[in-house]
Write a protein that holds these residues in place. Structure first.
Motif, PDB file in Angstrom:
ATOM      1  N   MET A   1       0.843  -1.202   0.000  1.00 49.70           N
ATOM      2  CA  MET A   1       0.000   0.000   0.000  1.00 49.70           C
ATOM      3  C   MET A   1       0.873   1.245   0.000  1.00 49.70           C
ATOM      4  N   ASN A   2       0.619   2.144  -0.965  1.00 49.67           N
ATOM      5  CA  ASN A   2       1.368   3.390  -1.036  1.00 49.67           C
ATOM      6  C   ASN A   2       0.678   4.474  -0.223  1.00 49.67           C
ATOM      7  N   VAL A   3       1.424   5.058   0.709  1.00 49.63           N
ATOM      8  CA  VAL A   3       0.916   6.172   1.493  1.00 49.63           C
ATOM      9  C   VAL A   3       1.037   7.473   0.702  1.00 49.63           C
ATOM     10  N   ILE A   4       2.125   7.586  -0.056  1.00 48.26           N
ATOM     11  CA  ILE A   4       2.358   8.759  -0.900  1.00 48.26           C
ATOM     12  C   ILE A   4       2.484   8.300  -2.352  1.00 48.26           C
ATOM     13  N   GLU A   5       1.708   8.926  -3.230  1.00 49.12           N
ATOM     14  CA  GLU A   5       1.797   8.655  -4.659  1.00 49.12           C
ATOM     15  C   GLU A   5       1.909   9.985  -5.399  1.00 49.12           C
ATOM     16  N   VAL A   6       3.060  10.216  -5.985  1.00 49.79           N
ATOM     17  CA  VAL A   6       3.336  11.462  -6.697  1.00 49.79           C
ATOM     18  C   VAL A   6       3.674  11.127  -8.142  1.00 49.79           C
ATOM     19  N   LYS A   7       3.042  11.829  -9.078  1.00 42.46           N
ATOM     20  CA  LYS A   7       3.308  11.573 -10.495  1.00 42.46           C
ATOM     21  C   LYS A   7       3.479  12.888 -11.242  1.00 42.46           C
ATOM     22  N   ASN A   8       4.646  13.034 -11.866  1.00 43.06           N
ATOM     23  CA  ASN A   8       4.957  14.205 -12.694  1.00 43.06           C
ATOM     24  C   ASN A   8       4.669  15.525 -11.970  1.00 43.06           C
ATOM     25  N   LEU A   9       5.091  15.595 -10.727  1.00 44.18           N
ATOM     26  CA  LEU A   9       4.815  16.771  -9.900  1.00 44.18           C
ATOM     27  C   LEU A   9       5.752  17.920 -10.276  1.00 44.18           C
ATOM     28  N   ARG A  10       5.148  19.097 -10.457  1.00 44.93           N
ATOM     29  CA  ARG A  10       5.936  20.263 -10.867  1.00 44.93           C
ATOM     30  C   ARG A  10       5.426  21.509 -10.134  1.00 44.93           C
ATOM     31  N   LYS A  11       6.356  22.334  -9.685  1.00 42.15           N
ATOM     32  CA  LYS A  11       6.000  23.606  -9.062  1.00 42.15           C
ATOM     33  C   LYS A  11       6.883  24.695  -9.638  1.00 42.15           C
ATOM     34  N   ASN A  33      10.214  42.451 -15.894  1.00 46.34           N
ATOM     35  CA  ASN A  33      10.966  41.342 -16.460  1.00 46.34           C
ATOM     36  C   ASN A  33      10.919  40.161 -15.483  1.00 46.34           C
ATOM     37  N   TYR A  34      10.592  39.006 -15.983  1.00 51.59           N
ATOM     38  CA  TYR A  34      10.593  37.841 -15.100  1.00 51.59           C
ATOM     39  C   TYR A  34      10.922  36.587 -15.907  1.00 51.59           C
ATOM     40  N   LYS A  35      11.327  35.566 -15.179  1.00 50.66           N
ATOM     41  CA  LYS A  35      11.512  34.258 -15.789  1.00 50.66           C
ATOM     42  C   LYS A  35      10.884  33.210 -14.884  1.00 50.66           C
ATOM     43  N   VAL A  36      10.462  32.113 -15.458  1.00 48.01           N
ATOM     44  CA  VAL A  36       9.794  31.043 -14.716  1.00 48.01           C
ATOM     45  C   VAL A  36      10.834  30.005 -14.299  1.00 48.01           C
ATOM     46  N   LEU A  37      10.877  29.713 -12.996  1.00 49.86           N
ATOM     47  CA  LEU A  37      11.812  28.732 -12.452  1.00 49.86           C
ATOM     48  C   LEU A  37      11.027  27.546 -11.906  1.00 49.86           C
ATOM     49  N   ALA A  38      11.519  26.354 -12.182  1.00 46.26           N
ATOM     50  CA  ALA A  38      10.880  25.137 -11.670  1.00 46.26           C
ATOM     51  C   ALA A  38      11.605  24.704 -10.403  1.00 46.26           C
ATOM     52  N   ALA A  39      10.977  24.924  -9.249  1.00 47.70           N
ATOM     53  CA  ALA A  39      11.576  24.489  -7.977  1.00 47.70           C
ATOM     54  C   ALA A  39      11.511  22.974  -7.845  1.00 47.70           C
ATOM     55  N   VAL A  40      10.427  22.389  -8.351  1.00 41.46           N
ATOM     56  CA  VAL A  40      10.270  20.929  -8.433  1.00 41.46           C
ATOM     57  C   VAL A  40       9.913  20.609  -9.874  1.00 41.46           C
ATOM     58  N   ASP A  41      10.690  19.726 -10.503  1.00 40.97           N
ATOM     59  CA  ASP A  41      10.629  19.569 -11.946  1.00 40.97           C
ATOM     60  C   ASP A  41      10.202  18.156 -12.357  1.00 40.97           C
ATOM     61  N   ASN A  42       8.877  17.938 -12.397  1.00 39.84           N
ATOM     62  CA  ASN A  42       8.309  16.680 -12.907  1.00 39.84           C
ATOM     63  C   ASN A  42       8.850  15.436 -12.196  1.00 39.84           C
ATOM     64  N   ILE A  43       8.708  15.392 -10.886  1.00 43.01           N
ATOM     65  CA  ILE A  43       9.182  14.230 -10.136  1.00 43.01           C
ATOM     66  C   ILE A  43       8.035  13.243  -9.913  1.00 43.01           C
ATOM     67  N   SER A  44       8.393  11.966  -9.830  1.00 46.60           N
ATOM     68  CA  SER A  44       7.440  10.900  -9.494  1.00 46.60           C
ATOM     69  C   SER A  44       8.013  10.107  -8.340  1.00 46.60           C
ATOM     70  N   LEU A  45       7.148   9.770  -7.375  1.00 45.32           N
ATOM     71  CA  LEU A  45       7.635   9.165  -6.138  1.00 45.32           C
ATOM     72  C   LEU A  45       6.507   8.388  -5.467  1.00 45.32           C
ATOM     73  N   ASN A  46       6.814   7.172  -5.006  1.00 47.15           N
ATOM     74  CA  ASN A  46       5.880   6.380  -4.212  1.00 47.15           C
ATOM     75  C   ASN A  46       6.542   6.008  -2.896  1.00 47.15           C
ATOM     76  N   VAL A  47       5.796   6.132  -1.798  1.00 47.89           N
ATOM     77  CA  VAL A  47       6.293   5.749  -0.477  1.00 47.89           C
ATOM     78  C   VAL A  47       5.285   4.798   0.149  1.00 47.89           C
ATOM     79  N   LYS A  48       5.751   3.634   0.575  1.00 48.77           N
ATOM     80  CA  LYS A  48       4.878   2.614   1.151  1.00 48.77           C
ATOM     81  C   LYS A  48       4.668   2.841   2.649  1.00 48.77           C
TER      82      LYS A  48
END
Length: 332
Positions: A1-11, A33-48
């Motif tokens: 059983m996965n307690v945490i399920e993360v798929k393609n997470l981006r911020k 003037n601005y630019k977009v920065l990805a602090a979290v870049d498409n991560i996937s993670l499962n924790v049981k």
């Protein structure tokens, strides 16, 4: 059983820059003037369930941003997050009753009232029954040795005392999932040992799942079998700590202490061995290879020289991770 399920997470965050000079200031009033920065870049993670996972990375790698999305504090730019079977952002009120959170640099205790009064308030917030509170918190208070602190205002506690109380506060409702963001920052060795022992105990007793972020790798080594390395918002390693220690950096450090002064010419040559002199009678060999290569080296050195002592040092986890980041930043 996965307690945490993360798929393609981006911020993503917008980073604004100011133009120089008075004219630049006026132009900034109209357009920025601005630019977009990805602090979290498409991560996937499962924790049981029941896992203790070390989530580590350099400053700015995206650790705290990930924790804030997993706990519902921040909304992801894209991707999906399911924690304890819920969406942390859409089912927030129900969700927060299933997690505990400790931020090492922020407090959930009220500054000017006694610790036990903060506990009582949190008990009401989480709707914990008197019986459950007594049974569970009695054990927590005893194990963390915070009984003498309960009648003291939080502002009069030392950092170590406050962090033990913060940990107890996060566990009032006995959550199945605990997020710890730098929980031992600035603490002395004895307090760290007490907190580590307690975390192991609740993990074994209640199968509490723990996600730990820290810069203190001794915490990771003491608590976590699995580590996730984050670099520039991307996961560069996700696996067992033992395998990381074995496979990520091959080689060992062998320190020879000789009975007499020894010169480099008296030591065996090999492309897989890098020699460094520590003092007149001590040399250190960095060996690029497995136990067989180390054994052959020791045999060759002993055959040529009189040895007082030999010590084999495993490359530290800190050194392994440092090398991974140095190499990973050019390959990730």
């Amino acid at each position: 059983m996965n307690v945490i399920e993360v798929k393609n997470l981006r911020k993503e965050f917008k980073s604004y820059s100011s133009r120089s000079g008075l004219s630049g200031a006026f132009r900034d009033l109209l357009t920025r003037n601005y630019k977009v920065l990805a602090a979290v870049d498409n991560i996937s993670l499962n924790v049981k369930q029941g896992e203790m996972v070390g989530y580590i990375g350099e400053n700015g790698a995206g650790k705290s941003t990930t924790i804030k999305m997993l706990t519902g504090i921040l909304t992801p730019t894209s991707g999906s997050v399911i924690v304890n079977g819920m969406d942390p952002h859409k089912q927030r009120e129900e969700f927060v009753r299933t997690i505990g959170v400790v931020f090492g640099q922020r407090s959930q205790l009220w500054w000017d009232i006694a610790v036990q009064e903060s506990f009582r308030l949190l008990k009401k917030v989480y709707r914990v029954s008197d019986e459950d509170y007594k049974n569970h918190m009695g054990h927590v208070i005893e194990t963390l040795d915070i009984g003498p602190l309960l009648d003291k205002p939080v502002r009069k506690l030392s950092l170590g005392q406050r962090m033990r109380c913060e940990l107890a506060a996060a566990l009032i409702h006995n959550p199945p999932l605990l997020f710890l963001d730098e929980p031992t920052i600035g603490l002395d060795v004895l307090v760290k040992l007490k907190i580590r022992k307690f975390l192991k105990e609740i993990n074994e007793t209640y199968k509490t799942t723990i996600l730990l972020t820290t810069h203190d790798l001794t915490d990771i080594e003491a608590l976590c079998e699995r580590v996730v390395l984050l670099d520039e918002g991307k996961i560069i390693y996700d696996g067992k700590l033992a395998e990381l220690q074995t496979d990520a950096v091959e080689g060992k450090e062998v320190e020879f202490q000789f009975l007499n002064e020894t010169n480099r010419i008296d030591l065996p040559d090999s492309a897989r061995i890098d020699w460094k002199q520590k003092d007149a009678t001590t040399w250190i060999a960095n060996v690029d290879g497995d136990e067989r290569v180390v054994s052959e080296l020791i045999s060759a050195v002993v055959h040529r020289n009189l040895i007082k002592n030999v010590r084999i040092n495993e490359i530290s986890t800190e050194e392994i991770i440092r090398k991974i980041y140095e190499e990973g930043m050019t390959t990730s």
